[in-house]
Design a protein around this motif. Structure first.
Motif, PDB file in Angstrom:
ATOM      1  N   ASP A  99      25.083  39.160 -17.306  1.00 27.09           N
ATOM      2  CA  ASP A  99      26.525  39.301 -17.097  1.00 27.09           C
ATOM      3  C   ASP A  99      26.941  38.255 -16.062  1.00 27.09           C
ATOM      4  N   TYR A 100      27.362  37.083 -16.552  1.00 28.00           N
ATOM      5  CA  TYR A 100      27.789  36.012 -15.639  1.00 28.00           C
ATOM      6  C   TYR A 100      29.216  36.287 -15.202  1.00 28.00           C
ATOM      7  N   ILE A 101      29.466  36.086 -13.909  1.00 33.07           N
ATOM      8  CA  ILE A 101      30.790  36.407 -13.367  1.00 33.07           C
ATOM      9  C   ILE A 101      31.247  35.271 -12.446  1.00 33.07           C
ATOM     10  N   PRO A 129      22.779  26.501 -11.744  1.00 37.31           N
ATOM     11  CA  PRO A 129      22.486  25.299 -10.957  1.00 37.31           C
ATOM     12  C   PRO A 129      21.433  24.400 -11.610  1.00 37.31           C
ATOM     13  N   TYR A 130      20.504  25.006 -12.325  1.00 41.46           N
ATOM     14  CA  TYR A 130      19.482  24.199 -13.015  1.00 41.46           C
ATOM     15  C   TYR A 130      20.145  23.355 -14.110  1.00 41.46           C
ATOM     16  N   ILE A 131      21.007  24.009 -14.897  1.00 40.36           N
ATOM     17  CA  ILE A 131      21.726  23.298 -15.966  1.00 40.36           C
ATOM     18  C   ILE A 131      22.520  22.135 -15.365  1.00 40.36           C
ATOM     19  N   SER A 142      23.846  35.225 -23.644  1.00 38.88           N
ATOM     20  CA  SER A 142      22.444  34.804 -23.643  1.00 38.88           C
ATOM     21  C   SER A 142      22.318  33.442 -22.947  1.00 38.88           C
ATOM     22  N   VAL A 143      21.073  33.037 -22.697  1.00 34.95           N
ATOM     23  CA  VAL A 143      20.830  31.719 -22.089  1.00 34.95           C
ATOM     24  C   VAL A 143      21.439  30.628 -22.986  1.00 34.95           C
ATOM     25  N   LEU A 144      21.247  30.780 -24.308  1.00 32.47           N
ATOM     26  CA  LEU A 144      21.780  29.746 -25.218  1.00 32.47           C
ATOM     27  C   LEU A 144      23.303  29.754 -25.262  1.00 32.47           C
ATOM     28  N   TYR A 181      17.811  36.483   2.633  1.00 32.09           N
ATOM     29  CA  TYR A 181      17.057  35.596   1.743  1.00 32.09           C
ATOM     30  C   TYR A 181      17.098  36.171   0.338  1.00 32.09           C
ATOM     31  N   LYS A 182      17.001  35.287  -0.669  1.00 32.01           N
ATOM     32  CA  LYS A 182      17.217  35.779  -2.035  1.00 32.01           C
ATOM     33  C   LYS A 182      16.308  35.172  -3.110  1.00 32.01           C
ATOM     34  N   ALA A 183      15.255  34.463  -2.700  1.00 36.20           N
ATOM     35  CA  ALA A 183      14.393  33.862  -3.722  1.00 36.20           C
ATOM     36  C   ALA A 183      13.255  34.818  -4.085  1.00 36.20           C
ATOM     37  N   SER A 241      24.785  43.703  -2.364  1.00 37.15           N
ATOM     38  CA  SER A 241      23.597  44.154  -3.079  1.00 37.15           C
ATOM     39  C   SER A 241      23.513  43.397  -4.406  1.00 37.15           C
ATOM     40  N   SER A 242      22.604  43.812  -5.259  1.00 35.87           N
ATOM     41  CA  SER A 242      22.349  43.021  -6.467  1.00 35.87           C
ATOM     42  C   SER A 242      22.018  43.916  -7.652  1.00 35.87           C
ATOM     43  N   ALA A 243      22.348  43.412  -8.825  1.00 35.58           N
ATOM     44  CA  ALA A 243      21.987  44.106 -10.065  1.00 35.58           C
ATOM     45  C   ALA A 243      20.481  44.195 -10.230  1.00 35.58           C
ATOM     46  N   HIS A 285      15.237  18.210 -18.454  1.00 38.40           N
ATOM     47  CA  HIS A 285      15.704  19.147 -19.482  1.00 38.40           C
ATOM     48  C   HIS A 285      15.684  20.562 -18.913  1.00 38.40           C
ATOM     49  N   LEU A 286      16.357  21.462 -19.602  1.00 40.17           N
ATOM     50  CA  LEU A 286      16.317  22.871 -19.205  1.00 40.17           C
ATOM     51  C   LEU A 286      15.167  23.551 -19.938  1.00 40.17           C
ATOM     52  N   ASN A 287      14.362  24.291 -19.196  1.00 43.26           N
ATOM     53  CA  ASN A 287      13.348  25.140 -19.826  1.00 43.26           C
ATOM     54  C   ASN A 287      13.997  26.490 -20.109  1.00 43.26           C
ATOM     55  N   VAL A 288      14.007  26.882 -21.363  1.00 45.23           N
ATOM     56  CA  VAL A 288      14.556  28.202 -21.696  1.00 45.23           C
ATOM     57  C   VAL A 288      13.396  29.195 -21.666  1.00 45.23           C
ATOM     58  N   PHE A 289      13.460  30.091 -20.690  1.00 45.52           N
ATOM     59  CA  PHE A 289      12.332  30.997 -20.474  1.00 45.52           C
ATOM     60  C   PHE A 289      12.317  32.147 -21.491  1.00 45.52           C
ATOM     61  N   ASN A 340      16.223  27.804  -8.907  1.00 40.78           N
ATOM     62  CA  ASN A 340      15.579  28.878  -9.669  1.00 40.78           C
ATOM     63  C   ASN A 340      16.526  29.435 -10.717  1.00 40.78           C
ATOM     64  N   ASN A 341      17.811  29.441 -10.375  1.00 38.44           N
ATOM     65  CA  ASN A 341      18.791  30.130 -11.223  1.00 38.44           C
ATOM     66  C   ASN A 341      19.320  29.211 -12.332  1.00 38.44           C
ATOM     67  N   LEU A 342      19.777  29.837 -13.383  1.00 35.58           N
ATOM     68  CA  LEU A 342      20.132  29.100 -14.604  1.00 35.58           C
ATOM     69  C   LEU A 342      21.248  28.064 -14.407  1.00 35.58           C
TER      70      LEU A 342
HETATM   71  C1  UD1 Z   1      17.713  36.098 -10.521  1.00 40.84           C
HETATM   72  C2  UD1 Z   1      16.693  37.031  -9.913  1.00 40.84           C
HETATM   73  C3  UD1 Z   1      17.444  38.204  -9.287  1.00 40.84           C
HETATM   74  C4  UD1 Z   1      18.405  37.683  -8.228  1.00 40.84           C
HETATM   75  C5  UD1 Z   1      19.337  36.644  -8.844  1.00 40.84           C
HETATM   76  C6  UD1 Z   1      20.186  35.964  -7.780  1.00 40.84           C
HETATM   77  C7  UD1 Z   1      14.582  36.843 -11.117  1.00 40.84           C
HETATM   78  C8  UD1 Z   1      13.670  37.486 -12.093  1.00 40.84           C
HETATM   79  N1  UD1 Z   1      15.748  37.462 -10.933  1.00 40.84           N
HETATM   80  O1  UD1 Z   1      18.475  36.787 -11.494  1.00 40.84           O
HETATM   81  O2  UD1 Z   1      16.523  39.098  -8.722  1.00 40.84           O
HETATM   82  O3  UD1 Z   1      19.175  38.751  -7.727  1.00 40.84           O
HETATM   83  O4  UD1 Z   1      18.586  35.631  -9.509  1.00 40.84           O
HETATM   84  O5  UD1 Z   1      19.477  35.058  -7.010  1.00 40.84           O
HETATM   85  O6  UD1 Z   1      14.282  35.815 -10.554  1.00 40.84           O
HETATM   86  N2  UD1 Z   1      16.600  30.860 -17.091  1.00 40.84           N
HETATM   87  C9  UD1 Z   1      16.068  29.890 -17.919  1.00 40.84           C
HETATM   88  N3  UD1 Z   1      15.713  28.700 -17.364  1.00 40.84           N
HETATM   89  C10 UD1 Z   1      15.867  28.408 -16.038  1.00 40.84           C
HETATM   90  C11 UD1 Z   1      16.439  29.402 -15.183  1.00 40.84           C
HETATM   91  C12 UD1 Z   1      16.780  30.615 -15.746  1.00 40.84           C
HETATM   92  O7  UD1 Z   1      15.897  30.108 -19.118  1.00 40.84           O
HETATM   93  O8  UD1 Z   1      15.509  27.312 -15.594  1.00 40.84           O
HETATM   94  C13 UD1 Z   1      17.005  32.151 -17.672  1.00 40.84           C
HETATM   95  C14 UD1 Z   1      16.252  33.325 -17.070  1.00 40.84           C
HETATM   96  O9  UD1 Z   1      15.065  33.567 -17.745  1.00 40.84           O
HETATM   97  C15 UD1 Z   1      17.293  34.450 -17.253  1.00 40.84           C
HETATM   98  C16 UD1 Z   1      18.652  33.744 -17.174  1.00 40.84           C
HETATM   99  O10 UD1 Z   1      18.363  32.358 -17.389  1.00 40.84           O
HETATM  100  O11 UD1 Z   1      17.166  34.991 -18.527  1.00 40.84           O
HETATM  101  C17 UD1 Z   1      19.337  33.913 -15.824  1.00 40.84           C
HETATM  102  O12 UD1 Z   1      18.413  33.555 -14.800  1.00 40.84           O
HETATM  103  P1  UD1 Z   1      18.834  33.455 -13.272  1.00 40.84           P
HETATM  104  O13 UD1 Z   1      20.032  32.594 -13.137  1.00 40.84           O
HETATM  105  O14 UD1 Z   1      17.616  33.075 -12.499  1.00 40.84           O
HETATM  106  O15 UD1 Z   1      19.318  34.926 -12.896  1.00 40.84           O
HETATM  107  P2  UD1 Z   1      18.522  36.339 -12.994  1.00 40.84           P
HETATM  108  O16 UD1 Z   1      17.181  36.188 -13.522  1.00 40.84           O
HETATM  109  O17 UD1 Z   1      19.412  37.271 -13.731  1.00 40.84           O
END
Ligand code: UD1
Length: 339
Positions: free
Chosen positions: A233-235, A203-205, A270-272, A85-87, A125-127, A215-219, A199-201
């Motif tokens: 570091d996107y790969i 797939p959300y985009i 960066s996110v942007l 599990y990874k959330a 494993s994970s960063a 819309h995307l929320n930039v955290f 949760n992740n950037l």
């Molecule tokens: C996240 C997890 C990490 C996990 C990895 C893989 C957290 C804090 N970290 O990594 O433990 O190993 O996913 O599942 O949850 N962002 C936005 N808006 C969004 C979604 C993300 O601005 O709707 C930003 C985040 O703040 C971050 C960047 O995008 O700065 C990347 O986020 P994400 O894709 O969730 O990856 P990690 O946070 O690096």
């Protein structure tokens, strides 16, 4: 010789790309999955990509008896273990669910391997284990820590693997610390399949681009980074996959013991930056809104990939443009996933 490779979590996003890469390189992958976070519908798609029928085992790694039975007759040469599990948020609410699956599951697997003398193991494993690292790009010998139960399962798993490798000098165990995998297979027929709101950037985009989310929320926009948003570091997922075959080759060439490697490009965005690269790749204007910082986010996470480059003879070869293009091609072709 390593030929038959068991991939636990082989139906998932990362696992399916590893299975495709193994097939391409002449290995015989065996897909083990309980489909708790994946769909059985991926199997025929994967078989088409691999141009062959795949061995599929539907077992939950928590089920020790079934796992032991499977190993009895499977003649496995190596295990690539991803089933976990990874959330992050869920792990805070349900820590025992995470410890049971990620830790007990790992121990069951190692016991089954011990019983049936399987000596080769690669761990996902994970960063996340680096937390808020002082030195970025982050080398493998950075201090490791965890901020949540999910991260702790990765940390503990690495410790368990180190102890296990120490106890049996015939074992070859490699842990790969993934940075941020995005993108999809070149066929655009397999990719990440988020369940519910991602949760992740990336797939959300993609969901915003598909019109499923407004819309995307930039955290956070006040981090100490050039544009104020977090750097990662996107790969490309294809580079993540080839990191596993590189690790298998290292084991096949005689490596024994335990070691860890970063799988990242060494380039931080960066996110942007990601938003802009996605817009360019898709031609879609993406609505974006500033939002509060997300708890637990670190400002910068970027790999120093030198060790993997040298010792695994592996290097990430895809750039951000290709990650966005390939990732978007998958979502565009399969907006509802595998239906
Ligand atoms: C996240 C997890 C990490 C996990 C990895 C893989 C957290 C804090 N970290 O990594 O433990 O190993 O996913 O599942 O949850 N962002 C936005 N808006 C969004 C979604 C993300 O601005 O709707 C930003 C985040 O703040 C971050 C960047 O995008 O700065 C990347 O986020 P994400 O894709 O969730 O990856 P990690 O946070 O690096």
């Amino acid at each position: 010789m390593i030929k038959r490779v068991l991939v636990t979590g082989g139906a998932g996003f990362i696992g399916s790309h590893i299975v495709a890469d193994l097939c391409e390189k002449g290995y015989e992958p065996i897909v083990l999955d309980n489909f708790s976070n994946s769909s059985p519908k991926i199997i025929p798609v994967l078989e088409k990509i691999c141009s062959k029928k795949l061995e599929l085992v539907q077992i939950d790694i928590k089920d020790k008896e079934k796992l032991f039975n499977f190993f009895k007759s499977a003649s496995v040469d190596a295990v690539i273990h991803l089933a976990a599990y990874k959330a992050v948020g869920e792990s805070v609410e349900k820590p025992l669910k995470y410890y049971e699956n990620n830790i007990s599951g790992l121990v069951n697997l190692l016991l089954a391997m011990q019983e049936h003398k399987v000596k080769n193991f690669i761990f996902s494993s994970s960063a996340t284990v680096y937390g808020d690292a002082k030195v970025v790009p982050i080398p493998e010998n950075s201090p490791i820590s965890a901020a949540n139960p999910y991260g702790r399962t990765k940390l503990m798993s690495e410790e368990i693997l180190k102890d296990t490798a120490f106890s049996d000098k015939d074992l070859s165990i490699i842990a790969l610390r993934y940075f941020n995998p995005i993108g999809a297979h070149k066929s655009a027929d397999i990719g990440e399949l988020p369940s519910g709101i991602p949760n992740n950037l990336f797939p959300y985009i993609a969901q915003v681009a598909l019109g499923k989310l407004p819309h995307l929320n930039v955290f956070g926009n006040d981090y100490d980074t050039p544009d104020g948003t977090c750097i990662r570091d996107y790969i490309h997922i294809l580079d993540i996959a080839s990191g596993h075959t590189a690790a298998l080759e290292k084991i096949a060439s005689g490596f024994k013991g335990f070691d860890v490697y970063n799988l990242g490009t060494g380039i931080g965005y960066s996110v942007l930056d990601i938003v802009n690269a996605f817009k360019k790749a898709s031609g879609i204007d993406l609505p974006v809104k500033p939002a509060a910082r997300r708890a637990g986010d670190v400002p910068r996470s970027c790999a120093n990939p030198d060790k993997a480059n040298k010792e695994l003879n592996w290097k990430a070869k895809y750039n951000l443009e290709e990650m966005c293009k390939d990732g978007w091609a998958w979502y565009k072709k399969h907006p509802e996933g595998f239906v």
